[in-house]
Design an enzyme around this catalytic site. Structure first.
Site, PDB file in Angstrom:
ATOM      1  N   HIS A 348       1.052  -1.156   0.013  1.00 50.91           N
ATOM      2  CA  HIS A 348      -0.040   0.084   0.175  1.00 50.91           C
ATOM      3  C   HIS A 348       0.775   1.202   0.085  1.00 50.91           C
ATOM      4  O   HIS A 348       0.333   2.419   0.348  1.00 50.91           O
ATOM      5  CB  HIS A 348      -0.844  -0.057   1.555  1.00 50.91           C
ATOM      6  N   LYS A 527      -7.903  13.993   4.671  1.00 48.38           N
ATOM      7  CA  LYS A 527      -6.959  12.618   4.872  1.00 48.38           C
ATOM      8  C   LYS A 527      -6.157  12.813   5.880  1.00 48.38           C
ATOM      9  O   LYS A 527      -5.787  14.151   6.054  1.00 48.38           O
ATOM     10  CB  LYS A 527      -6.454  12.591   3.145  1.00 48.38           C
ATOM     11  N   ARG A 528      -5.260  12.044   5.937  1.00 42.36           N
ATOM     12  CA  ARG A 528      -3.959  12.101   6.920  1.00 42.36           C
ATOM     13  C   ARG A 528      -3.270  13.165   6.572  1.00 42.36           C
ATOM     14  O   ARG A 528      -3.103  13.450   5.533  1.00 42.36           O
ATOM     15  CB  ARG A 528      -3.344  10.662   7.089  1.00 42.36           C
ATOM     16  N   LYS A 533       0.931  14.362   0.736  1.00 43.97           N
ATOM     17  CA  LYS A 533      -0.368  14.812   0.206  1.00 43.97           C
ATOM     18  C   LYS A 533      -0.789  16.323   0.086  1.00 43.97           C
ATOM     19  O   LYS A 533      -1.385  16.828  -0.368  1.00 43.97           O
ATOM     20  CB  LYS A 533      -1.354  14.066   1.480  1.00 43.97           C
ATOM     21  N   THR A 635      -8.491   6.600  -1.935  1.00 46.65           N
ATOM     22  CA  THR A 635      -9.831   6.016  -1.976  1.00 46.65           C
ATOM     23  C   THR A 635     -10.861   7.026  -1.671  1.00 46.65           C
ATOM     24  O   THR A 635     -11.921   7.114  -2.244  1.00 46.65           O
ATOM     25  CB  THR A 635     -10.013   4.840  -0.836  1.00 46.65           C
ATOM     26  N   LYS A 639     -14.600   8.151  -3.471  1.00 46.77           N
ATOM     27  CA  LYS A 639     -16.020   8.675  -2.741  1.00 46.77           C
ATOM     28  C   LYS A 639     -16.337  10.101  -3.164  1.00 46.77           C
ATOM     29  O   LYS A 639     -17.492  10.042  -3.552  1.00 46.77           O
ATOM     30  CB  LYS A 639     -15.713   8.585  -1.324  1.00 46.77           C
TER      31      LYS A 639
HETATM   32  C1  LIG Z   1       4.247   0.905   9.920  1.00 48.68           C
HETATM   33  C2  LIG Z   1       3.444   2.336  10.038  1.00 48.68           C
HETATM   34  C3  LIG Z   1       2.314   2.041   8.822  1.00 48.68           C
HETATM   35  C4  LIG Z   1       1.124   2.139   9.088  1.00 48.68           C
HETATM   36  C5  LIG Z   1       0.126   2.171   7.705  1.00 48.68           C
HETATM   37  C6  LIG Z   1       0.729   2.130   6.625  1.00 48.68           C
HETATM   38  C7  LIG Z   1      -0.182   2.084   5.462  1.00 48.68           C
HETATM   39  C8  LIG Z   1       0.058   1.382   4.401  1.00 48.68           C
HETATM   40  C9  LIG Z   1      -0.643   3.554   5.086  1.00 48.68           C
HETATM   41  C10 LIG Z   1      -1.877   3.770   4.032  1.00 48.68           C
HETATM   42  O1  LIG Z   1      -2.818   3.583   4.855  1.00 48.68           O
HETATM   43  N1  LIG Z   1      -1.538   3.534   2.852  1.00 48.68           N
HETATM   44  C11 LIG Z   1      -2.669   4.121   2.098  1.00 48.68           C
HETATM   45  O2  LIG Z   1      -3.413   2.803   1.773  1.00 48.68           O
HETATM   46  C12 LIG Z   1      -4.325   3.081   0.934  1.00 48.68           C
HETATM   47  C13 LIG Z   1      -5.379   1.744   0.652  1.00 48.68           C
HETATM   48  O3  LIG Z   1      -4.566   0.976  -0.290  1.00 48.68           O
HETATM   49  C14 LIG Z   1      -4.136   3.659  -0.214  1.00 48.68           C
HETATM   50  O4  LIG Z   1      -5.384   4.090  -1.040  1.00 48.68           O
HETATM   51  C15 LIG Z   1      -3.267   5.088  -0.040  1.00 48.68           C
HETATM   52  O5  LIG Z   1      -2.880   5.624  -1.090  1.00 48.68           O
HETATM   53  C16 LIG Z   1      -2.165   4.620   0.792  1.00 48.68           C
HETATM   54  O6  LIG Z   1      -1.411   5.552   1.180  1.00 48.68           O
HETATM   55  C17 LIG Z   1       2.019   2.333   6.375  1.00 48.68           C
HETATM   56  C18 LIG Z   1       2.967   2.429   7.645  1.00 48.68           C
END
Ligand SMILES: CCc1ccc([C@H](C)CC(=O)N[C@@H]2O[C@H](CO)[C@@H](O)[C@H](O)[C@H]2O)cc1
Length: 795
Positions: A348, A527-528, A533, A635, A639
């Site tokens: 992701h 978004k975060r 971003k 995502t 929406k």
């Molecule tokens: C280890 C800490 C950590 C925690 C969560 C994440 C996630 C992968 C971050 C995340 O939410 N990524 C997002 O995933 C979505 C679903 O596929 C995508 O639509 C977003 O572009 C992506 O930033 C990375 C690293």
């Protein structure tokens, strides 16, 4: 199912489950009683689905995720069971406003952002499609922190969703596994035996996940940590009360709280323990279910598909080998192949700091046997690919991305562009060695929550225009396209958007004390908070627009309300500075009498799933402005498009596919492409060059630096300003003028209401492909090799 039935069941639960007499009921009581009555109606399809899956003796999918960003469940269940009118009538007949009852439910905020919400949308789609599957995760006592602002600064407070009873879960004390940690591995007549020195109990909590029309229901099983021996009576008797409860407290730490980082790997030992805890409990549970139905463990891949939601459950590979080899006596290579046959891995993010790398010493301390097994996997891969240049173990680290890739039979990215970048960058070498392992599965979102529940005005119009089947066959939205030339339809479409904007204006007035003009353009970025971003590029453009309006107050301006929403990881200093800057700029601009009617900035705190459901239907413009090559998919962008908000955005993530499907003429494109960004970064002083070339940007940056928005404090934004002037890794400065020009194109387009509404309606009509039903059908065919156990919905 009549209103009377639901009412009598609700009153029965109020009396016998809540122990409350209606005249003395609080909104909490009615919400719980209604939830239990609605939940009762999920039980039958739930049991039937479980029985059907057992009877089929076929294959099940297990979605392993550290995060499930569920939000509220009552309205979702009511929508999927088609009980909206009945439920509203029950509340009113009890003397309570339906919306107030729904608002009483806390969000289940068991996730950070995109990854967690995607998992929740996937569960809804798997149930709607009749794909036998289970979600496995952690039952955090505290989800993502509550955000509040103090003088514009983000303050984090613990989230307390379990302070009230959680209406939708069933505790399963009979489903409990001992999860081991630490200790040593020793030889025992030629076999490696792990002797752990700690154990924690994992107890299951099940939440049924009902699909559209209540035709199928899967299970979300969340593990809570408990102590083997929770209470030390001897310590208590010695008056050492803390000591007495310490074992319980220590054990529960594992499922106490969600790590709030969503892009940088905290690398904390507790995080590794969390990842192993839920993964190991889930695999034990999966093998128990399999062994209850089948003899030969080598047949596992024919009956079990396990999807790793990013690298967070990557330890599943070594753990499954340990169970098959160490505990069930399968030889190592067969155990490895069997595990690979079950595992799929979804990546992701390309952000290097988000790719988990655990120090070998830490893995050795927490999971010594797994480190050994990882070593054997890596050696085996090296033997098979002698000249390879990819390693699971390197520089004293365990690379969880490489481990996930090597242990999976299929690896996927989450948008077409992202999947290509995964092949060309992070996993280029492994892609070379395994050319047909990577596939693309572009993300999607569930139309049940994001249109049917969140946007009843649009739902009604679409239903009245093309019938009911679009909800479970979203590409039928294309049947709206001929109606876009029908004035009656377009008036109704505009009225629906207007209704949602007025509702949002009311909510902003009641909760934020801010009055916005519903006729203005609602320009939303939610978004975060993260540099890639580029919320800071948005607020710099806002400052430049403010300057332009002040320079020419009688100019032809388009009234705009800039709405922001989003949390920053508590340790992410620069992201928190960006939040402070947005609030500071808003404070100054909103107080400016010259520009007040033309420009406002609003930033409601504590953005979450429920707030997204309120903001997205009311949006005119969707801000998807990330640095090309950085947003894996997005995502929220999907929406917004579904709910009739054209996108201003870059060719990044799924924006590329959204623009292809809605039409370039219905998308406001700007900015460098991913390859252009990489090239631009090689230009020495690319930021300074761009600033010199853009008086608007230079002025805005200088105002921020000189304290115009910080009561003259020239230090407050030194971090953001210096980073932009001297590093600007995310090429904000170089993309700024393109962004400005695109926003002016938006202004001009918005000043033609009919033209704008046409773009909005075409975004809705052409975004059906972005349903998570389509995405899950892709996983079922190309990754999990599983067939649905029910026929497609006929209505
Ligand atoms: C280890 C800490 C950590 C925690 C969560 C994440 C996630 C992968 C971050 C995340 O939410 N990524 C997002 O995933 C979505 C679903 O596929 C995508 O639509 C977003 O572009 C992506 O930033 C990375 C690293």
């Amino acid at each position: 199912m009549t209103h009377a039935d639901l009412r009598s069941d609700t009153l029965r639960h109020l009396e016998f489950s809540l122990g409350k007499d209606l005249p003395h009921a609080h909104v909490y009581d009615v919400r719980m009683a209604l939830s239990l009555a609605v939940r009762d109606r999920i039980i039958t399809p739930w049991f039937a689905s479980t029985r059907a899956a057992y009877a089929a003796r076929g294959k099940r999918v297990y979605y392993l995720s550290m995060e499930f960003l569920i939000g509220r469940l009552l309205e979702d269940a009511i929508v999927n069971l088609g009980l909206m009118d009945e439920a509203r009538a029950v509340c009113e007949s009890c003397g309570f406003d339906f919306a107030t009852v729904l608002a009483n439910e806390p969000d289940a905020a068991l996730g950070n952002g995109g990854l967690g919400r995607l998992a929740a949308c996937f569960l809804d789609s798997m149930s709607t499609l009749g794909c036998p599957g289970h979600g496995y995760g952690i039952r955090y006592e505290h989800g993502l922190f509550q955000q509040r602002f103090e003088d514009g600064v983000q303050i984090e407070e613990p989230e307390e969703w379990l302070r009230q009873k959680h209406a939708w879960e069933f505790e399963r004390p009979e489903v409990m596994y001992g999860i081991a940690f630490g200790g040593h591995v020793r030889d025992h007549d030629g076999r490696r035996v792990w002797e752990p020195d700690e154990q924690v109990l994992a107890k299951a909590h099940d939440t049924p996940v009902i699909g559209w029309r209540g035709r199928w229901a899967n299970t979300l099983r969340l593990w809570g940590a408990e102590a083997v021996h929770g209470f030390d009576l001897a310590a208590f008797n010695r008056g050492d009360y803390m000591g007495a409860t310490a074992p319980e407290a220590l054990a529960r730490t594992i499922s106490r709280v969600l790590y709030p980082d969503d892009t940088s790997d905290a690398g904390k030992e507790l995080r590794l323990r969390q990842e192993y805890f839920f993964t190991a409990a889930s695999l034990r549970d999966i093998l128990r279910r399999f062994c209850g139905e089948h003899e030969d463990l080598a047949a596992l891949p024919r009956h079990v598909a396990i999807q790793l939601n990013d690298t967070h459950p990557a330890i599943a590979g070594p753990e499954l080998i340990r169970l098959l080899h160490d505990e069930h006596g399968m030889d190592f290579d067969t155990a490895e192949d069997t595990a690979r046959g079950c595992l799929g891995y979804t990546n992701h993010t390309l952000m290097p700091e988000a790719l988990e790398r655990w120090p070998e010493w830490l893995m050795d301390r927490v999971l010594p046997r797994h480190l050994e097994i990882i070593g054997r996997i890596d050696e085996g891969h090296a033997r098979a690919h002698p000249h390879r240049n990819a390693h699971i173990l390197s520089d004293g680290n365990v690379n969880m991305g490489e481990l996930s890739f090597i242990m999976a039979h299929k690896v996927n990215g989450v948008s077409a562009l992202h999947t290509d970048l995964v092949k060309d960058t992070v996993f280029a070498e492994l892609h070379r060695l395994h050319p047909d392992r990577i596939v693309n599965q572009t993300n999607g979102v569930t139309p049940r929550r994001w249109i049917v529940a969140a946007n009843p005005a649009l739902r009604k119009l679409v239903g009245d225009t093309i019938g009911p089947r679009w909800v479970s066959d979203l590409e039928r939205l294309s049947e709206l396209e001929p109606h876009v030339d029908d004035a009656g339809f377009m008036d109704a479409y505009a009225a629906a958007k207007r209704t949602n904007k007025e509702a949002l204006a009311r909510w902003l007035r009641e909760t934020q004390g801010v009055t916005v003009n519903p006729a203005a353009m609602f320009d939303i970025q939610i978004k975060r908070i993260h540099e890639y971003k580029r919320q800071h590029m948005n607020i710099l453009e806002t400052i430049a627009l403010w300057n332009a309006i002040r320079e020419d107050p009688n100019g032809e301006w388009t009234p705009r309300v800039k709405i922001f929403g989003g949390k920053a990881a508590p340790g992410y200093v620069l992201a928190k500075e960006i939040i402070h800057l947005i609030n500071d700029v808003g404070r100054v601009i909103n107080a400016d009498p010259v520009t007040r009617d033309w420009l406002q900035v609003v930033y409601p705190p504590n953005y979450n799933v429920t707030m997204a459901e309120r903001l997205i239907p009311a949006a005119d413009l969707s801000e998807q402005i990330s640095t090309a090559g950085k947003e894996a998919s997005g995502t929220g962008n999907m929406k917004f498009a579904m709910n009739g908000a054209p996108t201003i955005g870059t060719l990044d993530g799924a924006n590329v596919e959204i623009r292809e499907r809605v039409g370039a003429e219905n998308f406001f494109l700007f900015g460098m492409t991913a390859p252009e960004v990489v090239a631009r970064r090689t230009v020495e002083g690319h930021a300074a060059q761009a600033i010199d070339a853009s008086p608007r940007l230079a002025q805005a940056l200088e105002q921020v630096a000189s304290g115009v928005f910080s009561d003259g404090d020239t230090d407050r934004y030194r971090g953001v300003v210096d980073n932009l002037r001297h590093h600007d890794f995310f090429v904000v400065c170089s993309d700024f003028d393109g962004y400005w020009d695109a926003q002016r194109r938006v202004d001009a387009a918005f000043r033609d209401p009919a033209g704008w509404m046409r773009m909005a309606a075409l975004n809705t009509a052409r975004s059906g492909w972005f349903s998570s039903d389509r995405t899950i059908r892709g996983y079922m065919a190309e990754v999990w090799d599983i067939a649905p156990l029910i026929a497609p919905a006929s209505d």
